[in-house]
Design an enzyme around this catalytic site. Sequence first.
Site, PDB file in Angstrom:
ATOM      1  N   THR A  25       2.279  -6.947   3.840  1.00  0.00           N
ATOM      2  CA  THR A  25       1.464  -6.837   4.610  1.00  0.00           C
ATOM      3  C   THR A  25      -0.145  -6.433   4.303  1.00  0.00           C
ATOM      4  O   THR A  25      -0.228  -6.080   3.276  1.00  0.00           O
ATOM      5  CB  THR A  25       1.856  -5.190   5.341  1.00  0.00           C
ATOM      6  OG1 THR A  25       1.801  -4.315   4.452  1.00  0.00           O
ATOM      7  CG2 THR A  25       3.117  -5.556   6.151  1.00  0.00           C
ATOM      8  N   PHE A  51       0.789  -1.248   0.126  1.00  0.00           N
ATOM      9  CA  PHE A  51       0.017   0.139  -0.054  1.00  0.00           C
ATOM     10  C   PHE A  51       0.902   1.269  -0.171  1.00  0.00           C
ATOM     11  O   PHE A  51       0.407   2.249  -0.263  1.00  0.00           O
ATOM     12  CB  PHE A  51      -0.772  -0.170   1.193  1.00  0.00           C
ATOM     13  CG  PHE A  51      -1.896   1.340   1.344  1.00  0.00           C
ATOM     14  CD1 PHE A  51      -2.877   1.359   0.734  1.00  0.00           C
ATOM     15  CD2 PHE A  51      -1.387   2.205   2.375  1.00  0.00           C
ATOM     16  CE1 PHE A  51      -3.634   2.453   1.065  1.00  0.00           C
ATOM     17  CE2 PHE A  51      -2.350   3.181   2.886  1.00  0.00           C
ATOM     18  CZ  PHE A  51      -3.475   3.454   2.057  1.00  0.00           C
ATOM     19  N   SER A  71       9.113  -0.256   2.246  1.00  0.00           N
ATOM     20  CA  SER A  71       7.675   0.389   2.592  1.00  0.00           C
ATOM     21  C   SER A  71       8.344   1.931   2.818  1.00  0.00           C
ATOM     22  O   SER A  71       9.446   2.358   2.477  1.00  0.00           O
ATOM     23  CB  SER A  71       7.366  -0.208   4.135  1.00  0.00           C
ATOM     24  OG  SER A  71       8.442   0.057   4.979  1.00  0.00           O
ATOM     25  N   GLY A  72       7.825   2.676   3.568  1.00  0.00           N
ATOM     26  CA  GLY A  72       7.833   3.920   3.856  1.00  0.00           C
ATOM     27  C   GLY A  72       8.137   3.860   5.302  1.00  0.00           C
ATOM     28  O   GLY A  72       8.184   2.628   6.081  1.00  0.00           O
ATOM     29  N   ASP A  73       8.136   5.090   6.203  1.00  0.00           N
ATOM     30  CA  ASP A  73       8.490   5.174   7.528  1.00  0.00           C
ATOM     31  C   ASP A  73       7.475   4.509   8.438  1.00  0.00           C
ATOM     32  O   ASP A  73       7.851   4.068   9.682  1.00  0.00           O
ATOM     33  CB  ASP A  73       8.704   6.579   7.893  1.00  0.00           C
ATOM     34  CG  ASP A  73       9.906   7.172   7.269  1.00  0.00           C
ATOM     35  OD1 ASP A  73      10.934   6.617   7.133  1.00  0.00           O
ATOM     36  OD2 ASP A  73       9.613   8.383   6.758  1.00  0.00           O
ATOM     37  N   ARG A  81      -3.442  10.422  -1.843  1.00  0.00           N
ATOM     38  CA  ARG A  81      -2.366   9.470  -2.140  1.00  0.00           C
ATOM     39  C   ARG A  81      -2.375   8.947  -3.711  1.00  0.00           C
ATOM     40  O   ARG A  81      -1.350   8.528  -4.262  1.00  0.00           O
ATOM     41  CB  ARG A  81      -2.868   8.292  -1.310  1.00  0.00           C
ATOM     42  CG  ARG A  81      -1.831   7.398  -0.972  1.00  0.00           C
ATOM     43  CD  ARG A  81      -2.014   6.158  -0.003  1.00  0.00           C
ATOM     44  NE  ARG A  81      -1.696   6.526   1.371  1.00  0.00           N
ATOM     45  CZ  ARG A  81      -0.386   6.240   1.854  1.00  0.00           C
ATOM     46  NH1 ARG A  81       0.513   5.528   0.720  1.00  0.00           N
ATOM     47  NH2 ARG A  81      -0.010   6.317   2.947  1.00  0.00           N
TER      48      ARG A  81
END
Length: 353
Positions: free
Chosen positions: A52, A21, A77-79, A178
Amino acid sequence: FSPEQIDRLEPMQLLVIINPFSGRKNGQKLFQNIARPMFDLAGAVIVQEVITERQGHAKEFVETFDLTSITGIVLASGDGIVYEVINGLMARPDWETAIKTPIGLIPTGSGNALVSSLLYEADEEKAVIENAVFQIINGGIQTHDIASVSTGSSHSYMGVLIHWALTGSVDVESEKLRILGGELRTIVGGLISIIMKRGYQGQLSYLPIDEESSVAATERDTSSGEAARPTTSISVSDPIPDNWKTIEGNFVMFIGLMLSHMSDSIMGHSDIKIGSGEHRIVYAFDDVTRAQLLTGLVGSPNTAKYDTFHEIRTRAFRLNPISPGFITVDGELVDYGPIQVQVHPGMMRLYSR
Ligand code: ADP
Ligand code: MG
């Protein structure tokens, strides 16, 4: 050979967690097409790959995963997943060793502040997947800090940054954008917020870093038989100690940084190093102009050149927001209200050159 050098001679055994995502929602593709062939060539073994399925999945997964089967964890992923993994590792009965598991970062999110800061310090181009994978394959280790975060109702750990006021709203509101993908949603959201230039009433209390000797982390929970986890030395309901400073005002900007970058290309402050043991709070009151916000946030990294931008170095602080708004911790929304933060230096390990 040091233990670290011996580790490097063994093939890496990696748990890979991918957030499908994150960012432009192409993390899986980026991992399979770019990262996986590089790991294969380097002889790194991917022990398990987890995609995930929802928020909280990565945290739950690392809470029970058998860490003895791997030498490190890689996050595409991101943070936000970094935050989940830190919290999953810290929730384990064996948290003391679990949090030392080396973590490798591949930037596929819209906010990749931690890996961007790592790559910046290594003089590499930021947010380039190949460079990030090279850092991991190389197998060098760098320690980084985590910080405890307590609100009235929750306790967690963070490793990246806190946003309140303008950038807090951008972090939350830009979720709607987004579709723009990547970092652009943050920049567009930021521009809208700069035009609005809202002020947020609140107080910041902090222990100046030169008085740090008096901030021993108290260890509260020893009842379970597990080693006591580090936590904040005071809770949000405790009075502010005498040697702390308090400032109050109408904040337009409030960012607490544990590293140099706020996002892939936006640098909060070039001299904040990974694992420096401090939180650097950069803030502005309502005397800041829109032009200064624009340059300071999306233009030049050197915020210090405006006298409307202020900076605090601390290891322990409390933010008490009064106006309604949003607080995000490592890009994740937390309960709105007073928040207490304390740095625990050198607790986690990251793959880097
Ligand atoms: P970004 O940098 O794009 O924000 P993050 O890695 O920070 O990417 O993740 C954003 C959010 O996505 C996190 O809150 C995470 O828990 C959540 N998440 C993880 N897996 C999924 C999924 N399958 N569907 C929706 N959200 C997810
Ligand atoms: Mg995020």
